[in-house]
Design a protein around this motif. Structure first.
Motif, mmCIF file in Angstrom:
data_model
loop_
_atom_site.group_PDB
_atom_site.id
_atom_site.type_symbol
_atom_site.label_atom_id
_atom_site.label_comp_id
_atom_site.label_asym_id
_atom_site.label_seq_id
_atom_site.Cartn_x
_atom_site.Cartn_y
_atom_site.Cartn_z
ATOM 1 N N GLY A 296 0.830 -1.201 0.000
ATOM 2 C CA GLY A 296 0.000 0.000 0.000
ATOM 3 C C GLY A 296 0.865 1.253 0.000
ATOM 4 N N GLN A 310 -2.520 2.900 3.020
ATOM 5 C CA GLN A 310 -3.699 2.845 2.135
ATOM 6 C C GLN A 310 -3.523 1.684 1.150
ATOM 7 O OE1 GLN A 310 -4.243 6.051 -0.803
ATOM 8 N NE2 GLN A 310 -6.298 6.236 0.013
ATOM 9 N N ASP A 311 -4.476 0.748 1.192
ATOM 10 C CA ASP A 311 -4.315 -0.421 0.316
ATOM 11 C C ASP A 311 -4.812 -0.116 -1.098
ATOM 12 O OD1 ASP A 311 -7.069 -0.694 0.306
ATOM 13 O OD2 ASP A 311 -7.114 -2.317 1.766
ATOM 14 N N THR A 312 -4.730 -1.109 -1.952
ATOM 15 C CA THR A 312 -5.048 -0.881 -3.369
ATOM 16 C C THR A 312 -6.514 -0.521 -3.599
ATOM 17 O OG1 THR A 312 -5.032 -3.284 -3.442
ATOM 18 C CG2 THR A 312 -3.193 -2.175 -4.495
ATOM 19 N N GLN A 313 -7.386 -0.864 -2.601
ATOM 20 C CA GLN A 313 -8.809 -0.479 -2.718
ATOM 21 C C GLN A 313 -9.074 0.908 -2.126
ATOM 22 O OE1 GLN A 313 -8.725 -4.132 -1.508
ATOM 23 N NE2 GLN A 313 -8.561 -4.314 -3.736
ATOM 24 N N GLY A 314 -8.035 1.564 -1.664
ATOM 25 C CA GLY A 314 -8.207 2.907 -1.115
ATOM 26 C C GLY A 314 -8.528 2.941 0.380
ATOM 27 N N ARG A 315 -8.615 1.752 1.014
ATOM 28 C CA ARG A 315 -8.901 1.720 2.459
ATOM 29 C C ARG A 315 -7.627 2.003 3.234
ATOM 30 N NH1 ARG A 315 -11.564 -3.824 1.646
ATOM 31 N NH2 ARG A 315 -9.349 -4.252 1.548
ATOM 32 N N GLN A 317 -5.582 1.517 6.654
ATOM 33 C CA GLN A 317 -5.502 0.663 7.852
ATOM 34 C C GLN A 317 -4.381 1.167 8.737
ATOM 35 O OE1 GLN A 317 -5.263 -3.231 5.631
ATOM 36 N NE2 GLN A 317 -5.696 -3.983 7.702
#
Ligand code: BTN
Length: 331
Positions: A296, A310-315, A317
Motif C-alpha cells: 500500500g 492505504q491499500d489498493t482499494q483505497g482503504r 488501515q
C-alpha cells in the motif's frame, strides 16, 4: 574472548590507520613477527580488517578511536555531568541490551548505560542478528524505569528515534530520516536501528532497555551478512574517522532528557517532530506482518504513532507492529 595485554597493545599501535612494519611492531611488543601475525589473525573473528602490503607492513582498514568513559564525560551536558551517569564499557559482550535486561532484573537503578566495542550476539528487531565489527560503530543501551507501566510508554520507540535524529543533527549530520517505527535511514539505506525491550506489569512500574546500533564504518566484507541496503556515517559525512566518544555523549545528551520527560509529555510533541523526519510518506511499500504481506501507500502515522497504510482499494488501515520494506518496483 578477552583481549590479552599484547593484543590490546597491538590494536593501540595500529589504531591510527597508518602502515606499521611487522618488524617494528614485533620490537615494540617484544614478541616475534610470527606472534604479531598470529595476533592479527585473531582480530579477524571480531570483524577487524587488517591490510597487509609487502614492503609497507600492516594497517587497519579503518582507524579506531576507543570508547573512553572520561572522554564521553567531557562532552556530556553540564546537567548530565552534575547528575553523573553510570556507564559500563565492554571490549566485548554478548549484547548490551541483554546485559542491561539482566541488570534490570537485579534491581539496578534507572539511567545505567552500557556500551560495547563488539557484540558476539547483537540483537536486531524481529529476532535478527545485529552485525557490527569491533570498534567502529555505536553500540549503546540505556536502562530506564517508568513508574506508570507499559501502557504509559506507548510511542516511546518513535520518540527515541526523534532523540537520535536530534543528536545527529547537533553533530552536523543532516538528511537522516526515520522509517516507521524507528529505523534510521539515509537515502533508502539503513544507517541504524533501535531495539526496545520491556519487562514489567501492564499496570505497575516497568523497566525498559533502549538499544541503539548506528553504523560508523562497515566494510563491504563486514556487511556481507546484512540482508538490506545499508550505509555508514563515514560515507554520509565523507570523514575518514568518527569521534564515537563525542557522538555517544551527544546521544546521551538528547536521550536522557527525553526519557526523563517522556511520561509527563504529550505524545503529540514527539509525533509532530517524527513526521518531519518521515522518509516513507507517500511511498508504496510492503508491510510484513507475521506471515502476511500487505502492499500500500504510506499515509504517515496516526496520533498514537500507528502506521497508516492505504491499500489498493483505497482503504486506510493502522498498524501497530510489522515491518515496512521499500517497494522499489512500485514506488
Ligand atoms: C534493528 O534491528 O533495527 C535494531 C538494532 C538494534 C541494535 C542495538 S546495538 C545495541 C543494542 N544491543 C543489542 O543487542 N541490540 C541493540
Amino acid at each position: 574472548m578477552e583481549f590479552s595485554d599484547k593484543q590490546r597493545q597491538l590494536l593501540g599501535l595500529l589504531a591510527d590507520g597508518d602502515f606499521h612494519s611487522g618488524t617494528v611492531l614485533a620490537e615494540q611488543l617484544k614478541v616475534s613477527r610470527a606472534a604479531v601475525w598470529k595476533q592479527l589473525q585473531s582480530f579477524i573473528t571480531l570483524g577487524i580488517e587488517v591490510n597487509a602490503i609487502r614492503g609497507k607492513g600492516y594497517r587497519l582498514e579503518s582507524s579506531l578511536s576507543f570508547l573512553d568513559a572520561g572522554l564521553i564525560n567531557t562532552h556530556l551536558s553540564a546537567s548530565l555531568q552534575r547528575q553523573g551517569i553510570d556507564i559500563a564499557i565492554f571490549e566485548q559482550c554478548d549484547s548490551t541490551n541483554r546485559y542491561l535486561m539482566a541488570d534490570a532484573r537485579q534491581g539496578v537503578a534507572s539511567g545505567k548505560v552500557c556500551l560495547a566495542e563488539y557484540q558476539t550476539a547483537g540483537k536486531g528487531r524481529r529476532g535478527r542478528q545485529w552485525v557490527s565489527p569491533f570498534g567502529q560503530n555505536i553500540i549503546l543501551s540505556i536502562l530506564w524505569r517508568f513508574e506508570l507501566g507499559t501502557a504509559s510508554i506507548a510511542g516511546l520507540s518513535l520518540a527515541i528515534g526523534v532523540a537520535v535524529i536530534r543528536a545527529l543533527k547537533n553533530q552536523g549530520i543532516a538528511d537522516v530520516g526515520l522509517k516507521w517505527p524507528n529505523d534510521l535511514v539515509w537515502q533508502a539505506r539503513k544507517l541504524g536501528g533501535i531495539l526496545i525491550e520491556v519487562s514489567g506489569e501492564t499496570g505497575g512500574p516497568c523497566a525498559v532497555v533502549v538499544g541503539l546500533g548506528l553504523n560508523g564504518f562497515l566494510s563491504a566484507k563486514a556487511a556481507e551478512d546484512i540482508q538490506q541496503a545499508w550505509v555508514d556515517l563515514k560515507h554520509i559525512t565523507g570523514q575518514s574517522s568518527l569521534d564515537r566518544n563525542r557522538l555517544t555523549a551527544e546521544l546521551l545528551n538528547t536521550l536522557f532528557p527525553l526519557l526523563a520527560e517522556f511520561e509527563a509529555t504529550p505524545l503529540s510533541t514527539y509525533l509532530h517532530e517524527w513526521r518531519q523526519y518521515d522518509c516513507m510518506l507517500g511511498k508504496t511499500v510492503t508491510v510484513l506482518l507475521h506471515n502476511q504481506k500487505i502492499t500500500g501507500i504510506v499515509k504517515g502515522i496516526d496520533d498514537d504513532g500507528l502506521l497508516l497504510l492505504q491499500d489498493t482499494q483505497g482503504r486506510v488501515q493502522a498498524f501497530s507492529s510489522g515491518e515496512i520494506s521499500f517497494n522499489t518496483a512500485l514506488s
